[in-house]
Design a protein around this motif. Structure first.
Motif, PDB file in Angstrom:
ATOM      1  N   SER A   1       2.122  11.174 -10.723  1.00 15.02           N
ATOM      2  CA  SER A   1       1.295  12.383 -10.856  1.00 15.02           C
ATOM      3  C   SER A   1       2.158  13.613 -11.087  1.00 15.02           C
ATOM      4  O   SER A   1       1.791  14.500 -11.870  1.00 15.02           O
TER       5      SER A   1
ATOM      6  N   GLN B   1      10.107  12.210  -1.989  1.00 19.64           N
ATOM      7  CA  GLN B   1       9.381  10.936  -1.935  1.00 19.64           C
ATOM      8  C   GLN B   1      10.345   9.764  -2.104  1.00 19.64           C
ATOM      9  O   GLN B   1      10.273   8.773  -1.375  1.00 19.64           O
TER      10      GLN B   1
ATOM     11  N   GLN C   1       2.196   6.425  -7.158  1.00 22.04           N
ATOM     12  CA  GLN C   1       1.162   7.292  -7.708  1.00 22.04           C
ATOM     13  C   GLN C   1       1.540   8.764  -7.568  1.00 22.04           C
ATOM     14  O   GLN C   1       1.316   9.563  -8.485  1.00 22.04           O
ATOM     15  N   ALA C   2       2.130   9.130  -6.429  1.00 23.91           N
ATOM     16  CA  ALA C   2       2.523  10.522  -6.206  1.00 23.91           C
ATOM     17  C   ALA C   2       3.589  10.952  -7.212  1.00 23.91           C
ATOM     18  O   ALA C   2       3.527  12.055  -7.780  1.00 23.91           O
TER      19      ALA C   2
ATOM     20  N   GLY D   1       0.812  -1.206   0.000  1.00 25.83           N
ATOM     21  CA  GLY D   1       0.000   0.000   0.000  1.00 25.83           C
ATOM     22  C   GLY D   1       0.842   1.250   0.000  1.00 25.83           C
ATOM     23  O   GLY D   1       0.576   2.203  -0.743  1.00 25.83           O
ATOM     24  N   ARG D   2       1.880   1.257   0.816  1.00 24.68           N
ATOM     25  CA  ARG D   2       2.782   2.408   0.904  1.00 24.68           C
ATOM     26  C   ARG D   2       3.532   2.613  -0.408  1.00 24.68           C
ATOM     27  O   ARG D   2       3.693   3.729  -0.886  1.00 24.68           O
ATOM     28  N   GLU D   3       3.979   1.526  -1.016  1.00 24.27           N
ATOM     29  CA  GLU D   3       4.728   1.630  -2.267  1.00 24.27           C
ATOM     30  C   GLU D   3       3.842   2.141  -3.386  1.00 24.27           C
ATOM     31  O   GLU D   3       4.270   2.966  -4.208  1.00 24.27           O
ATOM     32  N   GLU D   4       2.595   1.685  -3.435  1.00 23.67           N
ATOM     33  CA  GLU D   4       1.680   2.125  -4.480  1.00 23.67           C
ATOM     34  C   GLU D   4       1.356   3.609  -4.330  1.00 23.67           C
ATOM     35  O   GLU D   4       1.296   4.348  -5.317  1.00 23.67           O
ATOM     36  N   THR D   5       1.174   4.064  -3.096  1.00 23.35           N
ATOM     37  CA  THR D   5       0.916   5.485  -2.863  1.00 23.35           C
ATOM     38  C   THR D   5       2.089   6.334  -3.321  1.00 23.35           C
ATOM     39  O   THR D   5       1.916   7.385  -3.954  1.00 23.35           O
ATOM     40  N   SER D   6       3.287   5.876  -3.016  1.00 22.31           N
ATOM     41  CA  SER D   6       4.496   6.589  -3.440  1.00 22.31           C
ATOM     42  C   SER D   6       4.591   6.649  -4.954  1.00 22.31           C
ATOM     43  O   SER D   6       4.886   7.699  -5.535  1.00 22.31           O
TER      44      SER D   6
END
Length: 228
Positions: free
Chosen positions: A24, A155, A20-21, A13-18
């Motif tokens: 973006s 990040q 995506q940021a 979850g943490r890796e996917e959020t990173s």
């Protein structure tokens, strides 16, 4: 016990959020500059490895995981000051024009900001490029790109630090396993009414220093994929 080689990774979850940021940020700067390709590369063993790429419709030219030798690309020249970070028209720069990659891609306009980790270590480059020259690009655009590059660098640095902590935990668990720095104590659970064992309990005791309770050891083992 030997032979463990499981990689330590950031939780999914943490890796996917990173990811995506960072993606973006690439999309935002690419669209702002009106350039078709934006990417972040990492320097690995003399190569520029493309870690994050935003190039819709141009996946045949560049995609995550692709790599090029550092001697073939602009990166080292920019890091060492032979090429500027902003090149609105590569045909006007003799060094860029002479490099085979400029014609191969082709590269008409190029902007690239070095990414450095908190400790100053060069990580890679934050780049945008276009097959056509774009003489409207200016220093203000470069500063805007620098802002996005800095956000991406923060990040990436967080991810590196988390991986470093996980690697320390993993090494600590492996050392404990490889040196058998633990013991298991077995004891019965007795039904006093019948004076008969109704079950058994297995307790793990760790002898590694500094002392840490068993729950901490098991939590760290689970965090790096070595719980079993």
């Amino acid at each position: 016990m030997t032979g463990f080689s499981l990689p330590s990774t950031i939780p999914d979850g943490r890796e996917e959020t990173s990811r995506q940021a960072i993606n973006s940020a690439l999309t935002a700067i690419r669209q702002h500059l009106g350039m078709p390709i934006a990417y972040i590369s990492e320097f690995v063993d003399g190569e520029s490895v493309f870690r994050y790429v935003d190039a819709p419709g141009l996946e045949n030219l560049i995609k995550p995981g692709d790599s090029r030798d550092l001697t073939d690309v602009y990166c080292l020249h920019i890091l060492e000051g032979r090429l500027p970070e902003l090149i609105p028209d590569t045909s006007k720069n003799p060094l860029a024009l002479a490099m085979p990659i400029t014609r191969e891609i082709p590269i008409g306009a190029h902007m690239s900001i070095p990414i450095r980790l908190v400790d100053g270590t060069p990580y890679g480059m934050f780049c945008c490029l276009s097959p056509e020259a774009n003489t409207s690009l200016n220093d203000r655009d470069l500063e805007t790109m620098r802002l996005f590059a800095n956000l991406a660098a923060q990040q990436i640095d967080k991810d590196y630090e988390e991986r470093r902590i996980l690697e320390e935990k993993r090494e600590r668990i492996l050392e404990t396993l490889n040196t058998s720095a633990f013991a298991i104590a077995y004891q019965p659970i007795v039904d006093l009414g019948r004076m008969h064992p109704s079950g058994y309990e297995a307790l793990c005791r760790f002898s590694a220093e500094p002392y840490r309770s068993p729950d901490v050891w098991f939590d760290e083992a689970a965090a790096v994929g070595l719980s079993v």
